[in-house]
Motif scaffolding. Sequence first.
Motif, PDB file in Angstrom:
ATOM      1  N   THR A   2      18.205  34.057  11.503  1.00 36.95           N
ATOM      2  CA  THR A   2      17.665  33.129  10.515  1.00 36.95           C
ATOM      3  C   THR A   2      17.617  31.720  11.102  1.00 36.95           C
ATOM      4  O   THR A   2      18.615  31.234  11.638  1.00 36.95           O
ATOM      5  N   PRO A   3      16.444  31.043  10.991  1.00 37.35           N
ATOM      6  CA  PRO A   3      16.353  29.671  11.513  1.00 37.35           C
ATOM      7  C   PRO A   3      17.249  28.713  10.727  1.00 37.35           C
ATOM      8  O   PRO A   3      17.485  28.901   9.531  1.00 37.35           O
ATOM      9  N   SER A   4      17.716  27.671  11.393  1.00 35.26           N
ATOM     10  CA  SER A   4      18.555  26.662  10.754  1.00 35.26           C
ATOM     11  C   SER A   4      17.739  25.859   9.735  1.00 35.26           C
ATOM     12  O   SER A   4      16.510  25.894   9.740  1.00 35.26           O
ATOM     13  N   ASP A  92       5.440  33.040   9.554  1.00 34.53           N
ATOM     14  CA  ASP A  92       6.341  34.182   9.487  1.00 34.53           C
ATOM     15  C   ASP A  92       7.807  33.745   9.482  1.00 34.53           C
ATOM     16  O   ASP A  92       8.624  34.313   8.753  1.00 34.53           O
ATOM     17  N   ALA A  93       8.156  32.729  10.271  1.00 33.95           N
ATOM     18  CA  ALA A  93       9.528  32.236  10.307  1.00 33.95           C
ATOM     19  C   ALA A  93       9.956  31.664   8.957  1.00 33.95           C
ATOM     20  O   ALA A  93      11.121  31.748   8.582  1.00 33.95           O
ATOM     21  N   LEU A  94       8.984  31.128   8.224  1.00 36.42           N
ATOM     22  CA  LEU A  94       9.262  30.547   6.911  1.00 36.42           C
ATOM     23  C   LEU A  94       9.182  31.585   5.791  1.00 36.42           C
ATOM     24  O   LEU A  94       9.551  31.296   4.649  1.00 36.42           O
ATOM     25  N   GLY A  95       8.689  32.773   6.106  1.00 33.38           N
ATOM     26  CA  GLY A  95       8.578  33.823   5.094  1.00 33.38           C
ATOM     27  C   GLY A  95       7.416  33.642   4.144  1.00 33.38           C
ATOM     28  O   GLY A  95       7.423  34.201   3.042  1.00 33.38           O
ATOM     29  N   TYR A  96       6.385  32.892   4.559  1.00 36.07           N
ATOM     30  CA  TYR A  96       5.229  32.681   3.715  1.00 36.07           C
ATOM     31  C   TYR A  96       4.253  33.848   3.876  1.00 36.07           C
ATOM     32  O   TYR A  96       4.215  34.481   4.930  1.00 36.07           O
ATOM     33  N   PRO A  97       3.449  34.125   2.852  1.00 38.36           N
ATOM     34  CA  PRO A  97       2.498  35.239   2.952  1.00 38.36           C
ATOM     35  C   PRO A  97       1.365  34.920   3.925  1.00 38.36           C
ATOM     36  O   PRO A  97       1.054  33.757   4.186  1.00 38.36           O
ATOM     37  N   SER A  98       0.767  35.998   4.449  1.00 35.35           N
ATOM     38  CA  SER A  98      -0.396  35.835   5.328  1.00 35.35           C
ATOM     39  C   SER A  98      -1.548  35.270   4.543  1.00 35.35           C
ATOM     40  O   SER A  98      -1.722  35.592   3.358  1.00 35.35           O
TER      41      SER A  98
END
Length: 100
Positions: A2-4, A92-98
């Motif tokens: 998980t990114p900081s 993708d790192a932020l978990g946003y939709p395509s």
Amino acid sequence: MTPSKTRTSFYRRLYVAHLVSTGTASVPAITAATGMPRRTAQDTLGALGELDIHCEFEHLAGERHNIGAYVIRDWGPIDPEWVAAHAARLRDALGYPSRP
């Protein structure tokens, strides 16, 4: 991994600047594209200046209230071509939709 919080904040700002530069340039459009809360979108747009990205709101001529769109006037030290090339990775790192 998980990114900081620091990394996600940086990625979010880059990704929002990318969205603005590619035409997703209003708070409602940004929230629809990312799923982030309205306040987070507003705060992120306001925080672009901390990266020396000059972003301004342009009112549409003849419209009342806050009808218009944001524009990136200057990317400062950020390379917009790099951001565009890595937008999917940031998203993708932020978990946003395509995006469609």
